[in-house]
Scaffold this motif. Structure first.
Motif, PDB file in Angstrom:
ATOM      1  N   LYS A   1      -3.092   8.327  -2.261  1.00 44.23           N
ATOM      2  CA  LYS A   1      -1.913   7.972  -3.066  1.00 44.23           C
ATOM      3  C   LYS A   1      -1.774   6.455  -3.194  1.00 44.23           C
ATOM      4  O   LYS A   1      -2.013   5.724  -2.240  1.00 44.23           O
ATOM      5  N   PRO A   2      -1.366   6.007  -4.379  1.00 45.70           N
ATOM      6  CA  PRO A   2      -1.157   4.564  -4.548  1.00 45.70           C
ATOM      7  C   PRO A   2      -0.018   4.070  -3.655  1.00 45.70           C
ATOM      8  O   PRO A   2       1.031   4.711  -3.553  1.00 45.70           O
ATOM      9  N   PHE A   3      -0.261   2.961  -3.003  1.00 50.40           N
ATOM     10  CA  PHE A   3       0.757   2.296  -2.185  1.00 50.40           C
ATOM     11  C   PHE A   3       0.928   0.902  -2.767  1.00 50.40           C
ATOM     12  O   PHE A   3       0.015   0.091  -2.737  1.00 50.40           O
ATOM     13  N   TYR A   4       2.108   0.647  -3.338  1.00 48.92           N
ATOM     14  CA  TYR A   4       2.286  -0.582  -4.111  1.00 48.92           C
ATOM     15  C   TYR A   4       2.825  -1.733  -3.271  1.00 48.92           C
ATOM     16  O   TYR A   4       3.714  -1.561  -2.437  1.00 48.92           O
ATOM     17  N   LEU A   5       2.248  -2.909  -3.537  1.00 46.16           N
ATOM     18  CA  LEU A   5       2.703  -4.126  -2.887  1.00 46.16           C
ATOM     19  C   LEU A   5       3.009  -5.132  -3.991  1.00 46.16           C
ATOM     20  O   LEU A   5       2.176  -5.976  -4.319  1.00 46.16           O
ATOM     21  N   PRO A   6       4.188  -5.043  -4.590  1.00 45.85           N
ATOM     22  CA  PRO A   6       4.466  -5.868  -5.780  1.00 45.85           C
ATOM     23  C   PRO A   6       4.293  -7.352  -5.497  1.00 45.85           C
ATOM     24  O   PRO A   6       4.975  -7.928  -4.646  1.00 45.85           O
ATOM     25  N   PHE A   7       3.331  -7.947  -6.194  1.00 51.59           N
ATOM     26  CA  PHE A   7       3.109  -9.382  -6.087  1.00 51.59           C
ATOM     27  C   PHE A   7       4.183 -10.118  -6.866  1.00 51.59           C
ATOM     28  O   PHE A   7       4.540 -11.242  -6.592  1.00 51.59           O
ATOM     29  N   CYS A   8       4.689  -9.411  -7.883  1.00 54.50           N
ATOM     30  CA  CYS A   8       5.761  -9.938  -8.713  1.00 54.50           C
ATOM     31  C   CYS A   8       6.677  -8.751  -9.023  1.00 54.50           C
ATOM     32  O   CYS A   8       6.186  -7.694  -9.411  1.00 54.50           O
ATOM     33  N   ASP A   9       7.978  -8.893  -8.849  1.00 57.22           N
ATOM     34  CA  ASP A   9       8.856  -7.738  -9.007  1.00 57.22           C
ATOM     35  C   ASP A   9       9.625  -7.757 -10.325  1.00 57.22           C
ATOM     36  O   ASP A   9      10.661  -7.116 -10.469  1.00 57.22           O
ATOM     37  N   VAL A  10       9.128  -8.500 -11.308  1.00 55.09           N
ATOM     38  CA  VAL A  10       9.711  -8.453 -12.648  1.00 55.09           C
ATOM     39  C   VAL A  10       8.588  -8.180 -13.647  1.00 55.09           C
ATOM     40  O   VAL A  10       7.417  -8.358 -13.349  1.00 55.09           O
ATOM     41  N   CYS A  11       8.991  -7.722 -14.831  1.00 49.28           N
ATOM     42  CA  CYS A  11       8.039  -7.598 -15.935  1.00 49.28           C
ATOM     43  C   CYS A  11       8.457  -8.592 -17.016  1.00 49.28           C
ATOM     44  O   CYS A  11       9.627  -8.667 -17.365  1.00 49.28           O
TER      45      CYS A  11
ATOM     46  N   HIS B   1      -5.300 -10.826   3.166  1.00 46.36           N
ATOM     47  CA  HIS B   1      -4.142 -11.051   2.304  1.00 46.36           C
ATOM     48  C   HIS B   1      -3.959  -9.859   1.361  1.00 46.36           C
ATOM     49  O   HIS B   1      -4.028  -9.989   0.136  1.00 46.36           O
ATOM     50  N   GLY B   2      -3.739  -8.684   1.947  1.00 49.32           N
ATOM     51  CA  GLY B   2      -3.683  -7.449   1.189  1.00 49.32           C
ATOM     52  C   GLY B   2      -2.709  -7.463   0.044  1.00 49.32           C
ATOM     53  O   GLY B   2      -2.946  -6.845  -0.997  1.00 49.32           O
ATOM     54  N   ILE B   3      -1.599  -8.189   0.183  1.00 45.50           N
ATOM     55  CA  ILE B   3      -0.570  -8.170  -0.854  1.00 45.50           C
ATOM     56  C   ILE B   3      -1.099  -8.711  -2.178  1.00 45.50           C
ATOM     57  O   ILE B   3      -0.613  -8.362  -3.258  1.00 45.50           O
ATOM     58  N   LYS B   4      -2.135  -9.545  -2.140  1.00 54.56           N
ATOM     59  CA  LYS B   4      -2.668 -10.127  -3.376  1.00 54.56           C
ATOM     60  C   LYS B   4      -3.300  -9.066  -4.272  1.00 54.56           C
ATOM     61  O   LYS B   4      -3.493  -9.289  -5.458  1.00 54.56           O
ATOM     62  N   TYR B   5      -3.626  -7.920  -3.682  1.00 54.09           N
ATOM     63  CA  TYR B   5      -4.327  -6.888  -4.448  1.00 54.09           C
ATOM     64  C   TYR B   5      -3.368  -5.867  -5.066  1.00 54.09           C
ATOM     65  O   TYR B   5      -3.792  -4.862  -5.606  1.00 54.09           O
ATOM     66  N   ARG B   6      -2.062  -6.071  -4.916  1.00 51.52           N
ATOM     67  CA  ARG B   6      -0.991  -5.334  -5.607  1.00 51.52           C
ATOM     68  C   ARG B   6      -0.809  -3.896  -5.156  1.00 51.52           C
ATOM     69  O   ARG B   6       0.291  -3.425  -5.051  1.00 51.52           O
ATOM     70  N   ARG B   7      -1.894  -3.172  -4.949  1.00 55.02           N
ATOM     71  CA  ARG B   7      -1.724  -1.800  -4.487  1.00 55.02           C
ATOM     72  C   ARG B   7      -2.994  -1.303  -3.814  1.00 55.02           C
ATOM     73  O   ARG B   7      -4.094  -1.748  -4.127  1.00 55.02           O
ATOM     74  N   MET B   8      -2.784  -0.408  -2.887  1.00 53.86           N
ATOM     75  CA  MET B   8      -3.893   0.219  -2.171  1.00 53.86           C
ATOM     76  C   MET B   8      -3.936   1.698  -2.565  1.00 53.86           C
ATOM     77  O   MET B   8      -2.973   2.237  -3.119  1.00 53.86           O
ATOM     78  N   LEU B   9      -5.037   2.365  -2.254  1.00 55.97           N
ATOM     79  CA  LEU B   9      -5.148   3.819  -2.428  1.00 55.97           C
ATOM     80  C   LEU B   9      -5.432   4.386  -1.044  1.00 55.97           C
ATOM     81  O   LEU B   9      -6.568   4.378  -0.576  1.00 55.97           O
ATOM     82  N   LEU B  10      -4.373   4.859  -0.408  1.00 61.12           N
ATOM     83  CA  LEU B  10      -4.448   5.189   1.018  1.00 61.12           C
ATOM     84  C   LEU B  10      -4.292   6.684   1.256  1.00 61.12           C
ATOM     85  O   LEU B  10      -3.432   7.340   0.660  1.00 61.12           O
TER      86      LEU B  10
END
Length: 782
Positions: free
Chosen positions: A62-72, A647-656
């Motif tokens: 499942k995708p696990f999101y690490l928002p690098f930026c929280d706006v669009c 620096h995992g957060i730089k990759y925005r999301r993992m598949l864990l």
């Protein structure tokens, strides 16, 4: 595969049926079928053809999101706050937005490789003709394009055949890119499915590019004994004029080499490269030299060694022209994608361009003719070298010590540094007269130059580091094995069984860029560790170069230490970025050649085979480009896990995966139709490790597969437990999840592990013939 258009025009024809006048008949394509293998279920898949397979993967990982930026902020509604469950003006939520950005990055990466492939193929067809055969290894490589055969269901035989394949890839990438537009996809999982799709397309584009240049330019064709070539600044003879080529598209570099050879100048001039063009230069020209990975750009240009800088495309610093001007080195840009604001002199006489560059009338020129690039670059290098006298942009020691006293110790340089290097402390030591701490940063610095941009008083911090480490820079003399291209079919036959049964503990591919957290040494250390443990170790691109820049106690680089044959305990350099397709191709060929699974447009079955049987893991240590993202996505769809970091957060999301959710780890036993628990193998599809040690333990863990024999699982567990104990100091807490029967337990650890199994309430299970695809069940459960 052979396709061509047919057009028939009849002015007048008398026959028994009557008189025919002015008849024109057009047929778009005539397809001549030569491949006996029956067409599989998914030729030329569209965006949703493989969606069902993707959802099987995404249900488990499942995708696990690490928002690098929280706006669009992609539309004119302005910035939409997506935090706390809020939706944007178009209705998109945070999960979909994160996946959308990943898709956008992967589209950029895939378009970049495919654009590269298109340029190469068009150029080579113009030079050699559409009918030039695609020989990438003669009888040793019968499956010459496994990714293309698997995805498209066609067997390319000539350069011309590659055009049709690129037509398909380009169309699909365009559709995927359009999905990122406002008001398209709304589901994060469907975005993720399209990420997988564009990653798969990327591997097709890469494969097209590399097999085209292997066939046309005579690069090594799957040669395990590809020559050892020079690597490092210290291998350059600075007494000669030096031409530096940067980028990924080797066409203009070959124009330079050919011109030198034709004019008897190849011993008079040094031709060297940075990044993947350098790999391909050494695949073509034995005197070519590799300076280093992408991160060596600033330090080498500022050193003043290059007399001419030739830029093609991709991963080039956009300030390369500015940096070259500082050392008075003319620049030749050779790609429409990277014009650098320079005048287009393609149609001017070569001597006129040479005169303008040598006199300094223009700092550089755009030349879109590779043969003219060759002539101009060589003539300019010969004329400019005596004038420049290796003018450099790195200060002398006394200037560094003097300028260091202007440092305010504000710490802005450290905050800007992506690796958090202790620059202020090093500058303070320099203020006191010692460059030792600045020299210590040399190996750790990735050459981004952000420290200089952040400095409020404009100190050239990166140049200070290079000056302090100059002795080490000049002593960089290494060897790397030239990129060999694809893996031979016979090599696959030799290792297929031990890989699938788990007796070779895994295939580990070190790929990616050069944003290394603690210098490149960690890449070499990880490679040595796993090659010594008799894993099959494969590498490419900047990671391949970095691995070669370190020597063991005997003074040998890893390429001199380990064999180049695709076998246990090897180190295989497949080549430049586009050669990454050969790594995916090797996994595909195991399923096809060893296991005799049909290859043609049979994507789901092959990916299911790889996921459940081939213990392969990709490692992108320090990856940062969009191309790295699309390469990884192509591996995910094939069922190959990828580790990045740190620096995992730089990759925005993992598949864990969730090891504790037992229901996620059932497969079908193809022999019986029974559902069988196989444990979390592999546990994750995309994982970020924060340290080299964490990455190494995870590599060993992710190589486990449901199909491992008891002997194979015992070998894999031995490596996993041994690394865990040595690097963490403890027994893994999840060991009970990977023991299926008592025969899986390594003999030397039997008592210790049995005690753990008893404490965990472990129960024995069976080893199935695993599959996630119900259609592959041979006997249905009654």
């Amino acid at each position: 595969m052979s396709r061509k258009g047919l057009h028939v025009k009849i002015g007048e024809l008398k026959s028994d049926l009557g008189l025919i006048k002015n008849l024109e008949l057009s047929i778009g394509r005539v397809v001549e079928e030569k491949w006996a293998e029956p067409m599989g279920p998914t030729p030329f898949p569209s965006l949703t053809t493989l969606r069902e397979w993707d959802m099987k993967l995404l249900q488990r990982y499942k995708p696990f999101y690490l928002p690098f930026c929280d706006v669009c902020c992609l539309c004119t509604f302005g910035k939409c706050d997506l935090t706390g469950g809020k939706r944007g003006a178009c209705g998109i939520d945070m999960a979909a937005q994160q996946s959308r950005i990943v898709l956008l990055a992967c589209c950029i990466g895939a378009a970049t490789h495919t654009g590269h492939a298109r340029h190469l193929v068009e150029h080579l067809i113009e030079k050699y003709g559409r009918r030039m055969p695609l020989d990438v290894g003669g009888l040793n490589i019968q499956v010459e394009a496994p990714v293309t055969r698997l995805v498209c269901g066609v067997k390319p035989e000539t350069l011309g055949d590659l055009e049709d394949i690129l037509d398909y890839v380009e169309t699909q990438i365009t559709h995927c890119l359009s999905v990122c537009h406002t008001g398209q996809e709304g589901s994060n999982l469907d975005f993720e499915s399209k990420v997988f799709h564009v990653g798969m397309l990327d591997h097709v584009g890469m494969e097209v590019a590399d097999i085209a240049q292997i066939a046309a330019y005579g690069f090594p064709k799957g040669d395990p004994d590809a020559p050892l070539v020079d690597l490092g600044y210290g291998t350059i003879n600075i007494e000669k004029p030096v031409i530096l080529c940067i980028g990924h598209n080797v066409v203009p570099s070959i124009g330079i080499i050919d011109y030198m050879k034709e004019n008897g100048l190849d011993g008079e001039i040094e031709v060297c490269g940075l990044c993947c063009t350098a790999h391909d230069i050494t695949r073509y020209y034995k005197r070519g030299k590799i300076i280093g990975p992408i991160s060596w750009q600033l330090r080498f240009i500022r050193s003043g060694v290059p007399d001419v800088v030739v830029l093609d495309e991709q991963c080039i610093r956009t300030d390369a022209l500015y940096e070259a001007q500082r050392i008075k080195a003319p620049v030749i840009v050779t790609s429409e994608k990277n014009c650098m604001g320079l005048p287009n002199r393609t149609n001017d006489p070569a001597d006129a361009i040479v005169e303008d560059l040598v006199s300094g009338k223009i700092p550089g020129a755009l030349i879109l003719d590779s043969e003219k690039v060759g002539e101009v670059a060589v003539k300019v290098a010969l004329k400019v070298a005596p004038l420049r006298k290796k003018l450099k942009a790195i200060p002398e020691v006394d200037e560094v010590l003097r300028k260091a006293k202007e440092c305010r110790q504000c710490g802005d340089c450290r905050r800007a540094c992506p690796q958090d290097l202790h620059i202020p402390e090093a500058m303070k030591a320099a203020m006191e007269g010692s460059l030792a701490k600045l020299a210590d940063l040399y190996d750790l610095c990735v050459g981004c130059g952000r420290c200089e941009e952040a400095c409020p008083v404009g100190l050239q911090v990166h140049s200070f580091i290079i000056k302090a480490g100059e002795k080490k820079l000049k002593e960089e003399t290494f060897k790397i094995r030239a990129g060999r291209g694809p893996i031979q079919d016979v090599e696959i036959r030799n290792v297929g069984s031990p890989i699938v049964l788990g007796e070779i503990p895994g295939v580990v591919a070190f790929v990616g860029c050069a944003n290394y957290p603690k210098g490149g040494m960690e890449i070499a250390e990880m490679i040595r560790e796993f090659a010594s443990r008799r894993y099959i170790v494969v590498t490419s691109g900047c990671a391949a170069m970095t691995a070669g820049m370190y020597k063991n106690e005997e003074g040998k680089t890893p390429y001199e230490e380990f064999t180049g044959e695709f076998t246990a305990g090897c180190l295989v350099n497949v080549g430049s970025c586009v050669a990454n397709a050969h790594i995916a191709g090797a996994a595909i060929k195991i399923a096809n050649i060893f296991a005799k699974r049909n290859l043609r447009a049979n994507y789901e079955e092959i990916a299911d085979y790889i996921l459940n049987r081939v213990g392969a893991v990709g490692v992108a240590w320090g990856a940062y480009s969009q191309k790295a993202a699309s390469i990884a996505a192509g591996f995910w769809r094939l069922g190959v896990p990828v580790i990045v970091g740190p620096h995992g957060i730089k990759y925005r999301r993992m598949l864990l995966g969730r090891a504790d959710r037992e229901e996620d780890w059932y497969v079908y036993d193809a022999r019986t139709g029974e559902k069988v628990y196989v444990g979390p193998a592999p546990e994750h599809l995309f994982y970020a490790a924060e340290t080299k040690e964490e990455a190494m333990v995870m590599i060993a863990k992710l190589c486990m597969r449901p199909n491992d024999t008891t002997k194979g699982r015992a070998i894999k567990l031995t490596h996993y437990i041994d690394l865990h104990k040595r690097l963490y100091g403890t027994m893994p807490e999840d060991i009970h999840r990977f023991v299926r029967t008592l025969a899986d337990i390594p003999v030397t650890m039997k008592d210790e592990i049995i005690k753990i199994l008893e404490e965990k309430g472990w129960k024995e299970t069976v080893i199935p013939d695993p599959t996630l695809l119900p259609r592959l069940i041979r006997k249905k459960k009654e």
